[in-house]
Design an enzyme around this catalytic site. Sequence first.
Site, short mmCIF file in Angstrom:
data_model
loop_
_atom_site.label_atom_id
_atom_site.label_comp_id
_atom_site.label_asym_id
_atom_site.label_seq_id
_atom_site.Cartn_x
_atom_site.Cartn_y
_atom_site.Cartn_z
N SER A 1 0.83 -1.21 0.00
CA SER A 1 0.00 0.00 0.00
C SER A 1 0.87 1.26 0.00
CB SER A 1 -0.97 0.00 1.18
OG SER A 1 -0.31 0.19 2.40
N ASN A 2 2.04 1.19 0.63
CA ASN A 2 2.95 2.34 0.54
C ASN A 2 3.52 2.48 -0.87
OD1 ASN A 2 3.43 3.79 3.23
ND2 ASN A 2 3.35 1.63 3.80
N LEU B 1 18.97 -6.32 5.99
CA LEU B 1 19.99 -6.18 4.96
C LEU B 1 21.38 -6.15 5.61
CD1 LEU B 1 18.03 -3.47 2.99
CD2 LEU B 1 18.51 -5.80 2.17
N HIS C 1 8.70 3.16 8.79
CA HIS C 1 8.49 2.34 9.97
C HIS C 1 7.26 2.84 10.72
CE1 HIS C 1 9.59 -0.30 13.29
NE2 HIS C 1 9.26 0.70 14.09
N ASP D 1 16.22 0.10 12.06
CA ASP D 1 15.31 1.17 12.52
C ASP D 1 16.03 2.26 13.31
OD1 ASP D 1 13.20 -0.27 11.37
OD2 ASP D 1 12.78 -1.35 13.21
N GLU E 1 1.20 6.97 6.92
CA GLU E 1 2.33 6.53 6.07
C GLU E 1 2.15 6.98 4.64
OE1 GLU E 1 3.96 2.48 8.15
OE2 GLU E 1 2.44 2.26 6.61
C1 GRF Z 1 4.00 -0.56 6.77
O1 GRF Z 1 3.27 -0.41 7.97
C2 GRF Z 1 5.42 -0.14 6.99
O2 GRF Z 1 5.58 0.86 7.92
C3 GRF Z 1 6.05 -1.41 7.48
O3 GRF Z 1 5.43 -2.43 6.75
C4 GRF Z 1 4.13 -2.02 6.38
C5 GRF Z 1 4.00 -2.23 4.91
O4 GRF Z 1 2.69 -2.04 4.44
N1 GRF Z 1 7.49 -1.34 7.32
P1 GRF Z 1 2.40 -2.03 2.88
O5 GRF Z 1 2.95 -3.32 2.29
O6 GRF Z 1 3.06 -0.82 2.29
O7 GRF Z 1 0.91 -1.98 2.77
#
Ligand code: GRF
Length: 221
Positions: A15-16, A96, A112, A148, A177
């Site tokens: 989704s991001n 990584l 994050h 992180d 996000e």
């Molecule tokens: C997000 O909450 C991000 O902060 C974390 O993993 C999740 C990924 O969500 N690192 P998506 O796959 O972008 O929906």
Amino acid sequence: MAKRDVAVLISGSGSNLQALIDAVAADPDHPARIRLVISNRPGVKGLDRAAAAGIEAIVIEHKHFHDRAGFDAALDAALRARGIELVCLAGFMRILTAPFVEAWTGRMLNIHPSLLPAFKGAHAIDDALAAGVRVTGVTVHYVVPEMDAGPIVIQAAVPVQPTDDAASLARRIHTAEHRIYPAALRWAAAGHVSLGDDGRTRYSGPAVAVNAVLISPPAIG
Ligand code: GRF
């Protein structure tokens, strides 16, 4: 100005990734071009999102490699073969190696779901709920070898309602996000944010308005 070629690394829903795709698509003058999506898992929704947007999407399965160094070398080769300049980790659930991270220092961002340095690790939303904080949030940061822990680029605070469960808080976190990751990508691609030699984030873009203070819960009873 030439657009910066960007790769997004995912492991799941993406989704991001979608928020980044949409932000770039919405602006013909966007300083970034999303050139490549890499998933370490086959069959995930994020790969479909990339395909729907006409972006090259490849799977590099970590389980096909004997060790992290081999997997990271394959990632690195794929990125370099396409002239990638900037990498966005977006729900990429692999640690990584330090050599890979160091090769991409200042050119790799992660998102994050907490206000770092609080709640590092893979269970940030659950950990925030368990701790009973009334404000958590989201962070985009430069990636450094320690998980992180990299220099922060942008954060958004997210209130935790007394009635929240993991699902409702996750929804609110994701909304935040999807606002801040596109902002971070735009700034990084435009050169308005960068990682200084002193390991601190530098900003050179136009000033932005400062938000009002967030108080949570705002009132009870
Ligand atoms: C997000 O909450 C991000 O902060 C974390 O993993 C999740 C990924 O969500 N690192 P998506 O796959 O972008 O929906």
